[in-house]
Design a protein around this motif. Structure first.
Motif, PDB file in Angstrom:
ATOM      1  N   ALA A 183      -9.459  -5.274   3.211  1.00  0.00           N
ATOM      2  CA  ALA A 183      -8.324  -6.005   2.671  1.00  0.00           C
ATOM      3  C   ALA A 183      -7.051  -4.884   2.984  1.00  0.00           C
ATOM      4  N   ILE A 184      -6.023  -6.053   3.221  1.00  0.00           N
ATOM      5  CA  ILE A 184      -5.012  -4.492   3.196  1.00  0.00           C
ATOM      6  C   ILE A 184      -4.337  -3.832   1.305  1.00  0.00           C
ATOM      7  N   LEU A 185      -4.902  -4.188   0.847  1.00  0.00           N
ATOM      8  CA  LEU A 185      -4.248  -4.162  -0.408  1.00  0.00           C
ATOM      9  C   LEU A 185      -4.725  -4.063  -1.452  1.00  0.00           C
ATOM     10  N   GLU A 186      -5.161  -3.069  -2.627  1.00  0.00           N
ATOM     11  CA  GLU A 186      -6.432  -3.357  -3.724  1.00  0.00           C
ATOM     12  C   GLU A 186      -5.634  -2.827  -4.919  1.00  0.00           C
ATOM     13  N   MET A 187      -5.475  -3.619  -5.811  1.00  0.00           N
ATOM     14  CA  MET A 187      -5.614  -2.810  -6.932  1.00  0.00           C
ATOM     15  C   MET A 187      -6.621  -2.950  -8.025  1.00  0.00           C
ATOM     16  N   LYS A 188      -6.802  -1.255  -7.984  1.00  0.00           N
ATOM     17  CA  LYS A 188      -7.742  -1.351  -8.881  1.00  0.00           C
ATOM     18  C   LYS A 188      -7.393  -0.579 -10.326  1.00  0.00           C
ATOM     19  N   ASN A 216      -8.613  -6.193 -11.120  1.00  0.00           N
ATOM     20  CA  ASN A 216      -8.896  -5.990  -9.806  1.00  0.00           C
ATOM     21  C   ASN A 216      -8.185  -7.287  -8.414  1.00  0.00           C
ATOM     22  N   LEU A 217      -7.320  -6.192  -7.935  1.00  0.00           N
ATOM     23  CA  LEU A 217      -6.602  -7.560  -6.656  1.00  0.00           C
ATOM     24  C   LEU A 217      -6.899  -7.182  -5.499  1.00  0.00           C
ATOM     25  N   SER A 218      -7.523  -8.105  -4.927  1.00  0.00           N
ATOM     26  CA  SER A 218      -7.807  -7.770  -3.337  1.00  0.00           C
ATOM     27  C   SER A 218      -7.184  -8.515  -2.223  1.00  0.00           C
ATOM     28  N   VAL A 219      -6.535  -7.856  -1.610  1.00  0.00           N
ATOM     29  CA  VAL A 219      -5.431  -9.368  -0.651  1.00  0.00           C
ATOM     30  C   VAL A 219      -5.563  -8.617   0.887  1.00  0.00           C
ATOM     31  N   GLU A 220      -6.120  -9.235   1.730  1.00  0.00           N
ATOM     32  CA  GLU A 220      -6.669 -10.031   2.753  1.00  0.00           C
ATOM     33  C   GLU A 220      -4.759  -9.934   3.852  1.00  0.00           C
ATOM     34  N   THR A 237       4.126  -8.537 -13.988  1.00  0.00           N
ATOM     35  CA  THR A 237       4.946  -7.196 -14.551  1.00  0.00           C
ATOM     36  C   THR A 237       3.516  -7.302 -13.598  1.00  0.00           C
ATOM     37  N   LEU A 238       2.080  -7.266 -13.035  1.00  0.00           N
ATOM     38  CA  LEU A 238       1.416  -6.843 -12.423  1.00  0.00           C
ATOM     39  C   LEU A 238       2.306  -6.302 -11.128  1.00  0.00           C
ATOM     40  N   MET A 239       3.049  -7.635 -10.451  1.00  0.00           N
ATOM     41  CA  MET A 239       3.664  -7.310  -9.771  1.00  0.00           C
ATOM     42  C   MET A 239       4.835  -6.533  -9.667  1.00  0.00           C
ATOM     43  N   ASN A 240       5.584  -6.488 -10.790  1.00  0.00           N
ATOM     44  CA  ASN A 240       6.038  -5.652 -10.546  1.00  0.00           C
ATOM     45  C   ASN A 240       5.864  -4.078 -10.800  1.00  0.00           C
ATOM     46  N   ILE A 241       4.350  -3.536 -10.922  1.00  0.00           N
ATOM     47  CA  ILE A 241       3.754  -2.420 -11.021  1.00  0.00           C
ATOM     48  C   ILE A 241       3.458  -2.267  -9.204  1.00  0.00           C
ATOM     49  N   LEU A 242       3.101  -3.338  -8.349  1.00  0.00           N
ATOM     50  CA  LEU A 242       3.053  -2.497  -6.892  1.00  0.00           C
ATOM     51  C   LEU A 242       4.009  -2.683  -6.357  1.00  0.00           C
ATOM     52  N   TYR A 243       5.874  -3.136  -7.083  1.00  0.00           N
ATOM     53  CA  TYR A 243       7.004  -3.087  -6.402  1.00  0.00           C
ATOM     54  C   TYR A 243       7.253  -1.623  -6.843  1.00  0.00           C
ATOM     55  N   GLY A 244       6.670  -1.133  -7.348  1.00  0.00           N
ATOM     56  CA  GLY A 244       7.025   0.482  -8.242  1.00  0.00           C
ATOM     57  C   GLY A 244       8.153   0.325  -9.231  1.00  0.00           C
ATOM     58  N   LEU A 245       8.380  -1.256  -9.752  1.00  0.00           N
ATOM     59  CA  LEU A 245       9.126  -1.092 -11.244  1.00  0.00           C
ATOM     60  C   LEU A 245       8.560  -0.344 -12.771  1.00  0.00           C
ATOM     61  N   GLY A 302      -4.698   3.304 -13.459  1.00  0.00           N
ATOM     62  CA  GLY A 302      -5.623   2.056 -12.407  1.00  0.00           C
ATOM     63  C   GLY A 302      -4.818   2.849 -11.459  1.00  0.00           C
ATOM     64  N   HIS A 303      -5.530   2.411  -9.972  1.00  0.00           N
ATOM     65  CA  HIS A 303      -4.681   2.710  -8.426  1.00  0.00           C
ATOM     66  C   HIS A 303      -4.444   1.183  -7.317  1.00  0.00           C
ATOM     67  N   ILE A 304      -4.036   1.967  -6.739  1.00  0.00           N
ATOM     68  CA  ILE A 304      -2.706   1.089  -5.811  1.00  0.00           C
ATOM     69  C   ILE A 304      -3.491   1.530  -4.395  1.00  0.00           C
ATOM     70  N   TYR A 305      -4.328   0.760  -3.840  1.00  0.00           N
ATOM     71  CA  TYR A 305      -4.508   1.051  -2.232  1.00  0.00           C
ATOM     72  C   TYR A 305      -4.039   0.221  -1.260  1.00  0.00           C
ATOM     73  N   LEU A 306      -3.269   0.635  -0.431  1.00  0.00           N
ATOM     74  CA  LEU A 306      -3.160   0.031   0.742  1.00  0.00           C
ATOM     75  C   LEU A 306      -3.774   0.320   2.140  1.00  0.00           C
ATOM     76  N   ASN A 307      -4.675  -0.515   3.034  1.00  0.00           N
ATOM     77  CA  ASN A 307      -4.883   0.402   3.417  1.00  0.00           C
ATOM     78  C   ASN A 307      -6.227   1.278   3.768  1.00  0.00           C
ATOM     79  N   GLY A 308      -6.622   1.543   2.365  1.00  0.00           N
ATOM     80  CA  GLY A 308      -7.388   1.913   2.203  1.00  0.00           C
ATOM     81  C   GLY A 308      -6.950   3.410   1.498  1.00  0.00           C
TER      82      GLY A 308
END
Ligand SMILES: Nc1ncnc2c1ncn2[C@@H]1O[C@H](COP(=O)(O)OP(=O)(O)OP(=O)(O)O)[C@@H](O)[C@H]1O
Ligand SMILES: [Mg+2]
Lengths: 301, 500
Positions: B2-7, B23-27, B44-52, B58-64
């Motif tokens: 997964a390139i992107l994971e929200m845990k 938990n969201l995992s995107v390839e 809301t979830l996407m605004n978190i991923l975008y830093g707004l 919880g945590h966000i992982y990009l490329n691990g």
């Protein structure tokens, strides 16, 4: 005629400094009517500084510093606390009136200071010999030269730079700026502080540059006029320049007509520049360039 | 991988739980759909991923690698781009100014010419030509969206979030957008797409994650989705009735008669040209056409927001073509406007206040100029419950509601007035499947009660399913009027595109 032009150009200097200075914060969406009080504070500290140090330049620096402090208070309440901007502006004006009267009586009146060192004009060699405009344009004090250079500088920053673009965007749609990573609050703080610096300089120019003395309430509406010039100038640097000149002509006329001993009362001519301001603002209804989020605090998210 | 994971990501707004242990995992290179009811927590979830927004936990992982996003700039620097549900373009600036706005790589003195060249080149490569010097306010909605996507790509986004991108697009524009999406994924971009439209999800997405009340209930390949009702059940948690029972209508007396009205805008461009039709009590008349072919102007004429330059609009026997809006609304007309933010609600007021905007001057809302808050409150709580508006209470700031829930209370307010004529423009815009069906069912009930309903929509299915008669519009002209039984997608499509 030449004399009239000289007085118009002198009259325009504080208006230009103050309104070009505040243009950025207005464009970024804050309404600061506390300019009147800032200029008054600047006027007092300019004289005080010159009295203490003997240099009008150091006086001007002290004036600008005092206004930065005022602007910081204004910015803290309007941007951080999100208090109403008009109310805060009125508060700043009221505080400034009281503060300047007290300090004036403590330091100047009681010591019977009549005059302090003022800005001296520095003629530019050769250029000042050009007939008519030589004396009007090239035999001026440092703040006056600076004011006219500021027109160009402001235009440049406003339309050509990254900072200018951010400023123009923030007053228009702060939420969009937030999403591209612009710190809205920080930008509004900086433009307000910059506006304070310029208002301070404008005030110091009025006291030390024109009369070399401070008198209570001496700004008499010029801070408000500078604010009106931003609106009448449609929030663009050149528009602001144009409206400052129009207002300055009004003020120049006022003094002329007062001196000419016309049958009309002296008090009528005193109203003239303000009547011109009001008429000008009425004629100008299309405010196409006014920022949409003017006066509205920004809440993140 | 997964390139992107929200845990285990959670987000609380005060007591409101918008996301709970997500938990969201995107390839890489996939189009991942994010689905859920209105208010399920997608934006809301996407605004978190975008830093707004900052997640509560919880945590966000990009490329691990773990990401710490303090603001959108951090997200942009990591290659995350987002096109918001409501566009984030400064209307008074040009496209290129919007594109470079706030970029770290800008020099103190801007070289817009050079940026514009690079930008135009990039736009051409992606097959999305756009004039970099056009003012955003002069662009159509579709073009604005294109500008938004390109803005993100220009910032080198490798993960692109699209929040309900097709809600405001015409079907043609939506098709063009899907071509763009396919093209982007071919270049290894990853896309997260929020949508309420089943056919879109099936058409472009690889996998989907369904949220319900802030929690993930399923993640699966879209090929495993059998039909819309399965998806709706996942989203809502119970069976949803997706079929509608439209009874044959028994038209009563004529309620609205539009006679030969024309309208020219301030640039003297003709927007409406001799438009005529009528609606009887108990009837639903649908207006279909590509967006921008006079529908807005027609609705504005009927509701008194603008006045036609010629022709008559008869409400009952009265000509209302010159009347003021407030007078028209008093005569029993309800209006669900096309743009809820600009015309339907006041963002900074509470739901309670928003719900009485139309009727506060009437009994029993007020007596002797005093508002009867006690009665209003219980009345409004009923509306919020009936229309299933998700909100902590009726005192919540209306702007804090999710897009779909804002729409629901606007619809609720208008239907509550028991109108003789209901003018509904895109009533289901931004609503989830269940809410869409509910609102459509309510429109049918209104017509059965005896109201005349004018339905304007760009969704052909909606128009065909609900309308007794369909008025097809093209460039301000009525191309033809078709009965429900004779309407097919092909026929309407041909008429919409036909020259007049
Ligand atoms: N800034 C905010 N303050 C308070 N509550 C909020 C805020 N933003 C969202 N919420 C609440 O969080 C919940 C999730 O909202 P969100 O906008 O994420 O929904 P959504 O899934 O995008 O819905 P829609 O499909 O209608 O757009 C809602 O109950 C909403 O009222
Ligand atoms: Mg949303």
């Amino acid at each position: 005629m030449e004399e009239f032009l000289v007085s118009v150009f002198k009259m325009a200097v504080p208006l230009l400094l103050c309104s070009l200075g505040t243009l950025f914060s207005e464009k970024a969406g804050t309404v600061n009517i506390g300019l009147e009080g800032s200029m008054l504070t600047g006027a007092l500290f300019g004289v005080l500084g010159s009295y203490w140090t003997g240099s009008p330049y150091i006086g001007a620096l002290i004036a600008m510093t005092s206004c930065v402090v005022l602007s910081l208070v204004f910015a803290f309440f309007t941007v951080t606390i999100r208090a109403n901007q008009i109310v805060m502006g009125v508060a700043i004006n009221t505080i400034a009136t009281g503060l300047t009267i007290s300090l004036n009586r403590i330091f100047l009146t009681s010591a019977s200071v009549v005059k302090v060192n003022g800005f001296k004009s520095i003629p530019i060699p050769f250029l000042n010999k050009i007939p008519v405009i030589g004396e009007v344009l090239f035999d001026q004090t440092v703040p006056a030269y600076f004011a006219y250079i500021l027109v160009f500088l402001t235009w440049f920053v406003y339309s050509k730079t990254d900072l200018g673009l951010r400023i123009r965007a923030v007053g228009e749609y702060p939420a969009a700026c937030d999403t591209v990573g612009i710190n809205v609050a920080r930008l509004r703080y900086s433009t307000l502080l910059y506006g304070g610096i310029m208002a301070g300089l404008a005030g110091a120019y009025i006291s030390t540059g024109q009369l070399s003395a401070f008198s209570e309430g001496m700004i008499s509406g010029r801070g408000f006029t500078a604010y009106a010039a931003v609106i009448f100038g449609n929030f663009t640097p050149l528009g602001v320049f144009r409206s400052c000149m129009i207002f300055a002509v009004g003020m120049g006329l006022q003094y002329r007509l007062q001196a000419m001993d016309t049958p009309v009362s002296y008090y009528f001519w005193m109203m003239l520049p303000y009547i011109i301001t009001i008429v000008a603002l009425c004629m100008y209804r299309k405010r196409s360039n006014a920022p949409k989020y003017s006066g509205i605090p920004y809440v993140k998210g | 991988m997964a390139i992107l994971e929200m845990k285990h990501v959670s987000k609380y707004f005060g007591k409101v739980a918008a996301n709970v242990d997500v938990n969201l995992s995107v390839e890489q290179g996939e189009v991942h759909a994010l689905l859920g009811e209105n208010g399920a927590g997608k934006s809301t979830l996407m605004n978190i991923l975008y830093g707004l927004y900052e997640q509560s936990s919880g945590h966000i992982y990009l490329n691990g690698e773990r990401l710490k996003l303090r603001n959108p700039k951090d997200a942009i620097n990591k290659g995350i781009g987002m096109v918001h549900q409501h566009f984030m373009l400064v209307p008074t600036l040009t496209v290129i100014e919007n594109v470079v706005l706030g970029m770290d790589s800008n020099h103190a003195i801007l070289d817009l010419k050079k940026s514009a060249e690079e930008f135009a080149e990039m736009a051409k490569n992606y097959d999305m030509p756009i004039d970099p010097w056009a003012k955003v306010s002069s662009l159509s909605v579709g073009q604005q969206q294109r500008a938004e996507i390109l803005k993100a790509l220009y910032r080198k986004a490798s993960i692109l979030i699209l929040d309900e991108p097709t809600a405001v697009l015409t079907p043609q524009e939506a098709t063009a957008l899907f071509d763009v999406i396919r093209r982007l994924t071919a270049e290894k971009l990853t896309i997260i797409l929020i949508s309420h439209k089943m056919n879109e999800i099936m058409a472009v997405c690889n996998r989907c994650t369904v949220l319900r009340q802030g929690r993930v209930v399923a993640t699966m390949p879209v090929s495993e989705i059998q039909d819309a009702s399965q998806l709706a059940e996942l989203m809502v948690g119970q069976q949803v009735k997706l079929t509608m029972d439209k009874k044959p209508s028994t038209p009563g007396p004529c309620v609205l008669k539009v006679q030969n009205i024309s309208y020219k805008d301030k640039h003297k461009v003709s927007r409406l040209n001799k438009v005529s039709f009528q609606i009887h009590a108990g009837e639903i008349v649908g207006i279909c056409g590509v967006d921008g072919n006079g529908q807005s102007e027609l609705v504005r004429c009927i509701t008194g927001l603008i006045h036609p330059s010629e022709g008559q609009i008869l409400l009952g026997a009265e000509d209302i073509s010159k009347e003021h809006t407030s007078e028209i609304l008093k005569k029993g007309v309800s209006h669900i406007p096309e743009d809820r933010h600009k015309m339907g609600m006041i963002m900074d007021m509470s739901i309670n206040e928003n719900l009485i905007l139309m009727s506060f001057h009437q009994k029993p809302f007020s007596k002797n100029k005093l508002l009867n808050w006690k009665w209003i409150r219980s009345h409004n709580e009923d509306i919020v419950e009936t229309y299933n508006v998700k909100t902590p209470d009726i005192y919540e700031r209306a702007g804090n509601l999710s897009g779909g829930n804002q729409q629901k209370f606007v619809v609720g307010r208008e239907l509550d007035r028991k109108p003789a004529l209901l003018v509904a423009m895109h009533p289901a815009r931004g609503l989830d499947i269940g809410a869409t069906k509910f609102i459509q069912q309510r429109l049918l009930e209104e017509s059965e009660r005896g109201a005349a309903v004018l339905l304007v929509s760009t969704e052909l299915d909606e128009i065909m399913e609900l309308s007794d008669r369909i008025v097809v519009m093209n460039s301000g002209n009525v191309v033809g009027i078709v009965n429900q039984a004779e309407a097919t997608r092909e026929r309407l499509g041909l008429m919409m595109a036909s020259e007049v």
